[in-house]
Design a protein around this motif. Sequence first.
Motif, mmCIF file in Angstrom:
data_model
loop_
_atom_site.group_PDB
_atom_site.id
_atom_site.type_symbol
_atom_site.label_atom_id
_atom_site.label_comp_id
_atom_site.label_asym_id
_atom_site.label_seq_id
_atom_site.Cartn_x
_atom_site.Cartn_y
_atom_site.Cartn_z
ATOM 1 N N PHE A 1 5.572 10.669 8.384
ATOM 2 C CA PHE A 1 4.753 9.543 7.937
ATOM 3 C C PHE A 1 4.649 8.462 9.011
ATOM 4 O O PHE A 1 3.543 8.083 9.423
ATOM 5 C CB PHE A 1 5.346 8.959 6.647
ATOM 6 N N LEU A 2 5.779 7.947 9.480
ATOM 7 C CA LEU A 2 5.756 6.856 10.455
ATOM 8 C C LEU A 2 5.215 7.279 11.816
ATOM 9 O O LEU A 2 4.376 6.561 12.386
ATOM 10 C CB LEU A 2 7.157 6.258 10.592
ATOM 11 N N PRO A 3 5.649 8.411 12.394
ATOM 12 C CA PRO A 3 5.063 8.793 13.690
ATOM 13 C C PRO A 3 3.562 9.035 13.607
ATOM 14 O O PRO A 3 2.829 8.731 14.551
ATOM 15 C CB PRO A 3 5.826 10.067 14.075
ATOM 16 N N THR A 4 3.094 9.577 12.482
ATOM 17 C CA THR A 4 1.658 9.786 12.326
ATOM 18 C C THR A 4 0.910 8.463 12.268
ATOM 19 O O THR A 4 -0.136 8.287 12.907
ATOM 20 C CB THR A 4 1.371 10.595 11.040
ATOM 21 N N LEU A 5 1.436 7.508 11.511
ATOM 22 C CA LEU A 5 0.797 6.198 11.410
ATOM 23 C C LEU A 5 0.731 5.514 12.774
ATOM 24 O O LEU A 5 -0.316 4.979 13.164
ATOM 25 C CB LEU A 5 1.579 5.332 10.418
ATOM 26 N N LEU A 6 1.825 5.545 13.520
ATOM 27 C CA LEU A 6 1.858 4.900 14.835
ATOM 28 C C LEU A 6 0.929 5.605 15.822
ATOM 29 O O LEU A 6 0.249 4.948 16.627
ATOM 30 C CB LEU A 6 3.290 4.893 15.366
ATOM 31 N N ALA A 7 0.875 6.929 15.765
ATOM 32 C CA ALA A 7 -0.003 7.674 16.673
ATOM 33 C C ALA A 7 -1.466 7.371 16.396
ATOM 34 O O ALA A 7 -2.269 7.225 17.329
ATOM 35 C CB ALA A 7 0.266 9.177 16.549
ATOM 36 N N THR A 8 -1.831 7.272 15.118
ATOM 37 C CA THR A 8 -3.232 6.960 14.789
ATOM 38 C C THR A 8 -3.584 5.528 15.165
ATOM 39 O O THR A 8 -4.732 5.243 15.529
ATOM 40 C CB THR A 8 -3.510 7.182 13.295
#
Length: 451
Positions: free
Chosen positions: A178-185
Amino acid sequence: MSQADQPSGKPSAINIVFVGFMAVAILFAGYTGKMEEVTQASLDSAKTAVNLAIDLIGVMALWLGLVRVLEAGGLMYTLANILKPLMVKLFPDVPPTHPAMGAMILNISANMLGLGNAATPFGIKAMVELNKLNPLKGTATNAMCLFLAINTSSVVLFPLGVIGVRVAANSSNPAAIFLPTLLATLCSTVVGISVASWLGRKDSSFQEVESLTEPSPEELEIESSDNRVEEVEEADYSHLLYPTGRASQMIAWLFILGFSGTIIYGVIRSDTLGDFFNQDFISHWLMPILILLIITYGVGRGVKVYEAVTEGAKQGFDIAIRIIPFLVAILVAIGMFRASGAMEAVSNLLSPITNLIGMPAEVLPMALLRPLSGGGAFGIMSELVERSPDSYSAFVASTMMGSTDTTFYVLAVYFGAVGITRIRHALAAGLLADATGLLSACIFSSLFWMG
Protein backbone atom coordinates in the motif's frame (compact mmCIF):
# COMPACT_ATOMS: atom_id res chain seq x y z
CA MET A 1 -17.52 -9.00 -45.41
CA SER A 2 -18.80 -7.02 -42.45
CA GLN A 3 -16.72 -4.37 -40.78
CA ALA A 4 -16.24 -6.58 -37.76
CA ASP A 5 -14.76 -9.32 -39.95
CA GLN A 6 -12.25 -7.07 -41.65
CA PRO A 7 -8.59 -7.03 -40.57
CA SER A 8 -7.94 -4.42 -37.87
CA GLY A 9 -4.40 -3.46 -38.93
CA LYS A 10 -1.04 -4.42 -37.46
CA PRO A 11 -0.72 -7.04 -34.71
CA SER A 12 -0.99 -5.65 -31.19
CA ALA A 13 2.01 -5.42 -28.89
CA ILE A 14 0.72 -8.18 -26.65
CA ASN A 15 0.25 -10.41 -29.70
CA ILE A 16 3.92 -9.95 -30.59
CA VAL A 17 4.99 -10.63 -27.01
CA PHE A 18 2.83 -13.75 -26.75
CA VAL A 19 4.11 -15.21 -30.03
CA GLY A 20 7.68 -14.34 -29.07
CA PHE A 21 7.44 -16.07 -25.69
CA MET A 22 5.90 -19.22 -27.15
CA ALA A 23 8.22 -19.48 -30.15
CA VAL A 24 11.41 -18.76 -28.19
CA ALA A 25 10.39 -21.22 -25.46
CA ILE A 26 9.85 -24.08 -27.92
CA LEU A 27 12.98 -23.35 -29.95
CA PHE A 28 15.13 -22.87 -26.84
CA ALA A 29 13.81 -26.12 -25.35
CA GLY A 30 14.79 -27.93 -28.53
CA TYR A 31 18.41 -26.90 -28.05
CA THR A 32 18.51 -27.43 -24.27
CA GLY A 33 16.68 -30.74 -24.24
CA LYS A 34 13.84 -29.46 -22.07
CA MET A 35 10.92 -30.18 -24.39
CA GLU A 36 9.28 -32.45 -21.81
CA GLU A 37 9.44 -29.70 -19.17
CA VAL A 38 7.93 -27.20 -21.60
CA THR A 39 5.06 -29.56 -22.42
CA GLN A 40 4.29 -30.12 -18.74
CA ALA A 41 4.60 -26.40 -18.01
CA SER A 42 1.97 -25.57 -20.64
CA LEU A 43 -0.56 -27.84 -18.92
CA ASP A 44 0.33 -26.83 -15.36
CA SER A 45 0.27 -23.11 -16.19
CA ALA A 46 -3.18 -23.36 -17.76
CA LYS A 47 -4.52 -25.01 -14.59
CA THR A 48 -2.78 -22.44 -12.41
CA ALA A 49 -4.35 -19.56 -14.37
CA VAL A 50 -7.88 -20.89 -13.92
CA ASN A 51 -7.33 -21.67 -10.24
CA LEU A 52 -5.95 -18.19 -9.67
CA ALA A 53 -8.96 -16.61 -11.38
CA ILE A 54 -11.33 -18.70 -9.27
CA ASP A 55 -9.50 -17.65 -6.11
CA LEU A 56 -9.84 -14.03 -7.26
CA ILE A 57 -13.63 -14.23 -7.58
CA GLY A 58 -14.21 -13.95 -3.85
CA VAL A 59 -11.56 -11.30 -3.29
CA MET A 60 -12.69 -9.11 -6.21
CA ALA A 61 -16.32 -9.48 -5.21
CA LEU A 62 -15.58 -8.39 -1.65
CA TRP A 63 -13.49 -5.36 -2.51
CA LEU A 64 -15.58 -4.08 -5.39
CA GLY A 65 -18.56 -4.49 -3.09
CA LEU A 66 -16.85 -2.32 -0.49
CA VAL A 67 -15.92 0.21 -3.17
CA ARG A 68 -19.62 0.47 -4.09
CA VAL A 69 -20.18 1.71 -0.53
CA LEU A 70 -17.77 4.57 -1.25
CA GLU A 71 -19.47 5.29 -4.57
CA ALA A 72 -22.94 5.34 -3.04
CA GLY A 73 -21.73 7.57 -0.22
CA GLY A 74 -20.41 10.12 -2.73
CA LEU A 75 -16.70 9.89 -1.90
CA MET A 76 -15.72 10.21 -5.57
CA TYR A 77 -17.62 13.49 -5.85
CA THR A 78 -16.14 14.71 -2.58
CA LEU A 79 -12.68 14.11 -4.03
CA ALA A 80 -13.79 15.94 -7.17
CA ASN A 81 -14.65 19.05 -5.15
CA ILE A 82 -11.30 18.87 -3.36
CA LEU A 83 -9.40 18.57 -6.64
CA LYS A 84 -11.25 21.36 -8.47
CA PRO A 85 -9.04 24.32 -7.32
CA LEU A 86 -5.90 22.42 -8.33
CA MET A 87 -7.38 21.45 -11.70
CA VAL A 88 -8.21 25.06 -12.51
CA LYS A 89 -4.54 25.97 -12.03
CA LEU A 90 -3.25 22.97 -14.01
CA PHE A 91 -5.61 23.61 -16.95
CA PRO A 92 -5.81 27.39 -17.42
CA ASP A 93 -6.97 26.91 -21.03
CA VAL A 94 -10.12 25.07 -19.90
CA PRO A 95 -12.94 27.24 -18.50
CA PRO A 96 -13.81 26.18 -14.93
CA THR A 97 -17.48 25.72 -15.85
CA HIS A 98 -16.82 23.77 -19.04
CA PRO A 99 -18.02 20.12 -19.08
CA ALA A 100 -14.44 19.00 -19.81
CA MET A 101 -13.35 20.15 -16.35
CA GLY A 102 -16.04 18.16 -14.57
CA ALA A 103 -15.32 15.01 -16.59
CA MET A 104 -11.56 15.24 -15.96
CA ILE A 105 -12.07 15.68 -12.22
CA LEU A 106 -14.39 12.68 -12.04
CA ASN A 107 -11.95 10.57 -14.08
CA ILE A 108 -9.01 11.39 -11.81
CA SER A 109 -11.12 10.85 -8.68
CA ALA A 110 -12.23 7.44 -9.95
CA ASN A 111 -8.63 6.45 -10.69
CA MET A 112 -7.58 7.49 -7.20
CA LEU A 113 -10.18 5.12 -5.78
CA GLY A 114 -9.12 2.29 -8.09
CA LEU A 115 -12.38 2.47 -10.06
CA GLY A 116 -10.93 1.78 -13.50
CA ASN A 117 -14.28 0.82 -15.02
CA ALA A 118 -15.80 4.13 -13.95
CA ALA A 119 -12.70 6.16 -14.88
CA THR A 120 -12.62 5.17 -18.56
CA PRO A 121 -16.07 6.56 -19.53
CA PHE A 122 -15.30 9.80 -17.69
CA GLY A 123 -11.94 10.00 -19.49
CA ILE A 124 -13.47 9.54 -22.92
CA LYS A 125 -16.10 12.15 -22.06
CA ALA A 126 -13.34 14.54 -21.01
CA MET A 127 -11.48 14.07 -24.32
CA VAL A 128 -14.65 14.70 -26.31
CA GLU A 129 -15.23 17.94 -24.42
CA LEU A 130 -11.58 19.01 -24.65
CA ASN A 131 -11.73 18.47 -28.40
CA LYS A 132 -14.47 21.10 -28.60
CA LEU A 133 -11.89 23.62 -27.39
CA ASN A 134 -9.27 22.34 -29.84
CA PRO A 135 -8.10 24.92 -32.44
CA LEU A 136 -6.44 22.20 -34.54
CA LYS A 137 -8.67 19.19 -35.03
CA GLY A 138 -6.66 15.98 -35.14
CA THR A 139 -3.83 17.46 -33.05
CA ALA A 140 -3.63 17.01 -29.29
CA THR A 141 -3.83 20.22 -27.27
CA ASN A 142 -1.68 20.97 -24.24
CA ALA A 143 -4.65 20.23 -22.01
CA MET A 144 -5.16 16.84 -23.68
CA CYS A 145 -1.50 15.89 -23.28
CA LEU A 146 -1.45 16.95 -19.64
CA PHE A 147 -4.68 15.08 -18.93
CA LEU A 148 -3.27 11.91 -20.48
CA ALA A 149 -0.04 12.27 -18.47
CA ILE A 150 -2.05 12.56 -15.24
CA ASN A 151 -4.19 9.62 -16.31
CA THR A 152 -1.30 7.26 -16.92
CA SER A 153 0.44 8.21 -13.67
CA SER A 154 -2.44 9.11 -11.37
CA VAL A 155 -2.09 8.63 -7.63
CA VAL A 156 -3.68 5.36 -6.52
CA LEU A 157 -5.13 5.32 -3.02
CA PHE A 158 -6.42 1.75 -3.15
CA PRO A 159 -4.54 -0.76 -5.39
CA LEU A 160 -7.30 -3.27 -4.66
CA GLY A 161 -6.76 -5.50 -7.69
CA VAL A 162 -3.12 -6.17 -6.88
CA ILE A 163 -3.85 -6.68 -3.18
CA GLY A 164 -6.56 -9.13 -4.21
CA VAL A 165 -4.06 -11.22 -6.18
CA ARG A 166 -1.75 -11.31 -3.17
CA VAL A 167 -4.59 -12.37 -0.91
CA ALA A 168 -5.60 -15.13 -3.33
CA ALA A 169 -1.98 -16.36 -3.40
CA ASN A 170 -1.94 -16.54 0.43
CA SER A 171 0.65 -13.82 0.91
CA SER A 172 1.43 -13.26 4.57
CA ASN A 173 1.32 -9.45 4.10
CA PRO A 174 -0.98 -8.75 1.13
CA ALA A 175 -1.48 -5.05 1.95
CA ALA A 176 2.23 -4.35 2.49
CA ILE A 177 2.42 -2.78 -0.98
CA PHE A 178 0.00 0.00 0.00
CA LEU A 179 2.55 2.62 1.08
CA PRO A 180 5.26 1.93 -1.54
CA THR A 181 2.60 2.01 -4.25
CA LEU A 182 1.20 5.32 -3.02
CA LEU A 183 4.67 6.90 -2.84
CA ALA A 184 5.66 5.58 -6.27
CA THR A 185 2.51 6.99 -7.89
CA LEU A 186 3.13 10.35 -6.24
CA CYS A 187 6.58 10.45 -7.86
CA SER A 188 5.29 9.39 -11.28
CA THR A 189 2.46 11.92 -11.15
CA VAL A 190 4.80 14.79 -10.32
CA VAL A 191 7.10 13.83 -13.20
CA GLY A 192 4.20 13.35 -15.62
CA ILE A 193 2.69 16.75 -14.83
CA SER A 194 6.08 18.50 -14.89
CA VAL A 195 7.16 17.01 -18.22
CA ALA A 196 3.80 17.58 -19.92
CA SER A 197 3.64 21.20 -18.71
CA TRP A 198 7.24 21.92 -19.71
CA LEU A 199 6.92 20.39 -23.17
CA GLY A 200 3.62 22.18 -23.67
CA ARG A 201 5.21 25.56 -22.94
CA LYS A 202 8.22 24.68 -25.10
CA ASP A 203 6.08 24.01 -28.18
CA SER A 204 5.82 27.62 -29.28
CA SER A 205 4.35 26.75 -32.70
CA PHE A 206 1.23 25.25 -31.18
CA GLN A 207 0.90 28.10 -28.69
CA GLU A 208 0.88 30.57 -31.58
CA VAL A 209 -1.94 28.68 -33.26
CA GLU A 210 -3.84 28.49 -29.95
CA SER A 211 -3.49 32.24 -29.41
CA LEU A 212 -4.67 33.03 -32.94
CA THR A 213 -7.75 30.82 -32.62
CA GLU A 214 -8.47 31.36 -28.93
CA PRO A 215 -12.16 32.14 -28.44
CA SER A 216 -13.24 35.26 -26.63
CA PRO A 217 -14.56 35.11 -23.05
CA GLU A 218 -18.06 35.71 -24.41
CA GLU A 219 -17.73 32.74 -26.81
CA LEU A 220 -16.44 30.53 -24.03
CA GLU A 221 -19.36 31.52 -21.83
CA ILE A 222 -21.85 30.75 -24.60
CA GLU A 223 -20.19 27.41 -25.39
CA SER A 224 -20.08 26.51 -21.71
CA SER A 225 -23.78 27.33 -21.34
CA ASP A 226 -24.64 25.27 -24.41
CA ASN A 227 -22.67 22.29 -23.19
CA ARG A 228 -23.66 22.44 -19.54
CA VAL A 229 -26.49 20.01 -20.11
CA GLU A 230 -23.88 17.44 -21.23
CA GLU A 231 -22.04 17.44 -17.92
CA VAL A 232 -21.40 14.03 -16.44
CA GLU A 233 -24.27 13.24 -14.16
CA GLU A 234 -23.83 11.59 -10.81
CA ALA A 235 -24.83 7.93 -10.84
CA ASP A 236 -28.12 7.20 -9.11
CA TYR A 237 -27.52 5.32 -5.87
CA SER A 238 -30.72 6.42 -4.18
CA HIS A 239 -31.81 2.81 -3.76
CA LEU A 240 -28.74 2.24 -1.59
CA LEU A 241 -29.27 5.25 0.67
CA TYR A 242 -31.47 6.03 3.64
CA PRO A 243 -32.02 9.30 5.52
CA THR A 244 -29.20 9.77 8.01
CA GLY A 245 -30.02 10.72 11.55
CA ARG A 246 -28.17 11.39 14.76
CA ALA A 247 -28.05 7.67 15.51
CA SER A 248 -26.09 6.92 12.31
CA GLN A 249 -23.62 9.70 13.03
CA MET A 250 -23.13 8.51 16.60
CA ILE A 251 -22.52 4.93 15.47
CA ALA A 252 -19.93 6.13 12.96
CA TRP A 253 -18.12 8.17 15.59
CA LEU A 254 -18.21 5.21 17.99
CA PHE A 255 -16.49 3.12 15.32
CA ILE A 256 -13.80 5.79 14.96
CA LEU A 257 -13.31 6.04 18.72
CA GLY A 258 -13.13 2.27 18.99
CA PHE A 259 -10.57 2.16 16.20
CA SER A 260 -8.46 4.81 17.95
CA GLY A 261 -8.61 2.73 21.10
CA THR A 262 -7.32 -0.36 19.31
CA ILE A 263 -4.30 1.57 18.04
CA ILE A 264 -3.52 2.86 21.53
CA TYR A 265 -3.87 -0.66 22.90
CA GLY A 266 -1.62 -2.04 20.15
CA VAL A 267 1.07 0.54 20.92
CA ILE A 268 0.89 -0.29 24.63
CA ARG A 269 1.34 -4.00 23.92
CA SER A 270 4.38 -3.30 21.73
CA ASP A 271 7.71 -2.19 23.06
CA THR A 272 7.80 1.02 21.05
CA LEU A 273 5.61 2.98 18.67
CA GLY A 274 8.03 2.19 15.84
CA ASP A 275 7.82 -1.54 16.48
CA PHE A 276 4.04 -1.42 16.35
CA PHE A 277 3.85 0.40 13.02
CA ASN A 278 6.70 -1.52 11.37
CA GLN A 279 5.83 -5.02 12.56
CA ASP A 280 2.06 -5.04 13.06
CA PHE A 281 0.34 -2.02 11.54
CA ILE A 282 1.80 -2.09 8.03
CA SER A 283 1.85 -5.88 7.81
CA HIS A 284 -1.48 -6.91 9.30
CA TRP A 285 -3.63 -3.92 10.23
CA LEU A 286 -4.05 -2.02 6.96
CA MET A 287 -6.57 -4.37 5.38
CA PRO A 288 -8.96 -4.69 8.36
CA ILE A 289 -8.66 -0.96 9.10
CA LEU A 290 -9.53 -0.10 5.49
CA ILE A 291 -12.62 -2.31 5.70
CA LEU A 292 -13.65 -0.69 8.99
CA LEU A 293 -13.17 2.82 7.61
CA ILE A 294 -15.25 2.00 4.52
CA ILE A 295 -18.05 0.61 6.69
CA THR A 296 -17.84 3.63 9.00
CA TYR A 297 -18.03 5.98 6.02
CA GLY A 298 -21.06 4.13 4.70
CA VAL A 299 -22.89 4.25 8.02
CA GLY A 300 -22.14 7.93 8.46
CA ARG A 301 -23.35 8.73 4.93
CA GLY A 302 -26.53 6.71 5.21
CA VAL A 303 -25.51 3.88 2.89
CA LYS A 304 -27.22 0.51 3.09
CA VAL A 305 -23.88 -1.19 3.50
CA TYR A 306 -24.98 -4.78 3.00
CA GLU A 307 -27.02 -3.99 -0.12
CA ALA A 308 -24.17 -1.90 -1.56
CA VAL A 309 -21.61 -4.63 -0.94
CA THR A 310 -23.73 -7.33 -2.56
CA GLU A 311 -24.51 -5.10 -5.57
CA GLY A 312 -20.85 -4.20 -6.13
CA ALA A 313 -19.80 -7.81 -5.63
CA LYS A 314 -21.65 -8.79 -8.81
CA GLN A 315 -19.25 -6.60 -10.79
CA GLY A 316 -16.27 -8.24 -9.08
CA PHE A 317 -17.55 -11.67 -10.07
CA ASP A 318 -17.92 -10.62 -13.71
CA ILE A 319 -14.42 -9.09 -13.83
CA ALA A 320 -12.78 -12.17 -12.32
CA ILE A 321 -14.47 -14.40 -14.91
CA ARG A 322 -13.53 -12.12 -17.83
CA ILE A 323 -9.80 -12.20 -17.07
CA ILE A 324 -9.55 -16.02 -17.30
CA PRO A 325 -8.69 -16.12 -21.06
CA PHE A 326 -5.99 -13.45 -20.63
CA LEU A 327 -4.49 -15.18 -17.60
CA VAL A 328 -4.43 -18.56 -19.36
CA ALA A 329 -2.71 -17.17 -22.45
CA ILE A 330 -0.01 -15.16 -20.71
CA LEU A 331 0.67 -17.64 -17.88
CA VAL A 332 1.08 -20.53 -20.34
CA ALA A 333 3.50 -18.46 -22.42
CA ILE A 334 5.50 -17.44 -19.36
CA GLY A 335 5.46 -20.95 -17.90
CA MET A 336 6.83 -22.43 -21.13
CA PHE A 337 9.39 -19.64 -21.44
CA ARG A 338 10.66 -20.32 -17.91
CA ALA A 339 10.63 -24.13 -18.25
CA SER A 340 12.73 -23.95 -21.41
CA GLY A 341 15.53 -22.18 -19.55
CA ALA A 342 15.18 -19.01 -21.64
CA MET A 343 14.01 -16.92 -18.68
CA GLU A 344 17.05 -17.90 -16.65
CA ALA A 345 19.35 -17.06 -19.56
CA VAL A 346 17.77 -13.62 -20.03
CA SER A 347 17.85 -12.97 -16.28
CA ASN A 348 21.54 -13.80 -16.07
CA LEU A 349 22.28 -11.60 -19.07
CA LEU A 350 20.44 -8.57 -17.72
CA SER A 351 21.14 -9.01 -14.01
CA PRO A 352 24.10 -6.55 -13.96
CA ILE A 353 21.80 -3.83 -15.33
CA THR A 354 18.71 -4.57 -13.26
CA ASN A 355 20.74 -4.93 -10.08
CA LEU A 356 21.79 -1.29 -10.40
CA ILE A 357 18.22 -0.15 -9.72
CA GLY A 358 17.28 -2.98 -7.39
CA MET A 359 14.98 -4.71 -9.89
CA PRO A 360 15.00 -8.52 -9.87
CA ALA A 361 15.76 -9.67 -13.41
CA GLU A 362 12.64 -11.84 -13.54
CA VAL A 363 10.50 -8.72 -13.01
CA LEU A 364 11.98 -7.05 -16.10
CA PRO A 365 9.51 -8.64 -18.59
CA MET A 366 6.60 -7.18 -16.62
CA ALA A 367 8.25 -3.76 -16.49
CA LEU A 368 8.73 -3.78 -20.28
CA LEU A 369 5.22 -5.04 -20.96
CA ARG A 370 3.36 -2.74 -18.52
CA PRO A 371 3.06 0.30 -20.84
CA LEU A 372 1.92 -1.97 -23.68
CA SER A 373 -0.60 -4.34 -22.15
CA GLY A 374 -2.32 -4.21 -18.80
CA GLY A 375 -3.57 -7.78 -19.19
CA GLY A 376 -0.14 -9.12 -20.10
CA ALA A 377 1.58 -7.31 -17.23
CA PHE A 378 -1.15 -8.46 -14.84
CA GLY A 379 -0.53 -12.02 -15.96
CA ILE A 380 3.22 -11.81 -15.33
CA MET A 381 2.66 -10.20 -11.93
CA SER A 382 0.09 -12.85 -11.03
CA GLU A 383 2.49 -15.62 -12.02
CA LEU A 384 5.27 -14.20 -9.86
CA VAL A 385 2.95 -13.77 -6.89
CA GLU A 386 1.40 -17.21 -7.32
CA ARG A 387 4.80 -18.89 -7.55
CA SER A 388 6.25 -17.18 -4.47
CA PRO A 389 3.81 -14.71 -2.85
CA ASP A 390 6.24 -13.46 -0.18
CA SER A 391 9.33 -13.14 -2.35
CA TYR A 392 11.00 -9.83 -3.09
CA SER A 393 10.31 -10.29 -6.82
CA ALA A 394 6.60 -10.65 -6.15
CA PHE A 395 6.66 -7.57 -3.90
CA VAL A 396 8.39 -5.42 -6.53
CA ALA A 397 6.11 -6.67 -9.32
CA SER A 398 3.01 -5.97 -7.20
CA THR A 399 4.19 -2.45 -6.42
CA MET A 400 4.99 -1.79 -10.09
CA MET A 401 1.61 -3.06 -11.18
CA GLY A 402 -0.16 -0.76 -8.75
CA SER A 403 1.92 2.33 -9.50
CA THR A 404 1.97 2.37 -13.33
CA ASP A 405 -0.57 2.24 -16.12
CA THR A 406 -0.97 0.97 -19.67
CA THR A 407 0.16 4.12 -21.45
CA PHE A 408 -0.26 2.94 -25.05
CA TYR A 409 -3.75 1.60 -24.33
CA VAL A 410 -4.85 4.85 -22.69
CA LEU A 411 -3.47 6.90 -25.57
CA ALA A 412 -5.14 4.68 -28.16
CA VAL A 413 -8.55 4.68 -26.48
CA TYR A 414 -8.75 8.31 -25.44
CA PHE A 415 -7.20 9.89 -28.55
CA GLY A 416 -8.96 7.41 -30.82
CA ALA A 417 -12.31 8.50 -29.39
CA VAL A 418 -11.84 12.01 -30.83
CA GLY A 419 -9.72 11.23 -33.91
CA ILE A 420 -6.42 12.62 -32.62
CA THR A 421 -3.56 11.45 -34.86
CA ARG A 422 -0.83 13.93 -33.88
CA ILE A 423 -0.28 13.19 -30.20
CA ARG A 424 2.62 15.66 -29.75
CA HIS A 425 4.32 15.18 -26.37
CA ALA A 426 1.65 12.98 -24.77
CA LEU A 427 3.60 9.75 -25.34
CA ALA A 428 6.89 11.17 -24.06
CA ALA A 429 5.26 12.49 -20.89
CA GLY A 430 3.41 9.22 -20.33
CA LEU A 431 6.46 7.02 -20.82
CA LEU A 432 8.65 9.20 -18.60
CA ALA A 433 5.97 9.01 -15.91
CA ASP A 434 5.91 5.22 -16.34
CA ALA A 435 9.70 5.01 -16.08
CA THR A 436 9.57 7.10 -12.92
CA GLY A 437 6.89 4.84 -11.48
CA LEU A 438 8.94 1.72 -12.22
CA LEU A 439 12.13 3.16 -10.76
CA SER A 440 10.28 4.51 -7.71
CA ALA A 441 8.62 1.12 -7.21
CA CYS A 442 12.07 -0.49 -7.01
CA ILE A 443 13.36 2.11 -4.57
CA PHE A 444 10.36 2.07 -2.23
CA SER A 445 10.05 -1.71 -2.41
CA SER A 446 13.60 -2.03 -1.10
CA LEU A 447 12.68 0.29 1.79
CA PHE A 448 9.35 -1.32 2.75
CA TRP A 449 9.90 -5.01 2.03
CA MET A 450 10.16 -7.03 5.23
CA GLY A 451 10.89 -10.50 3.86
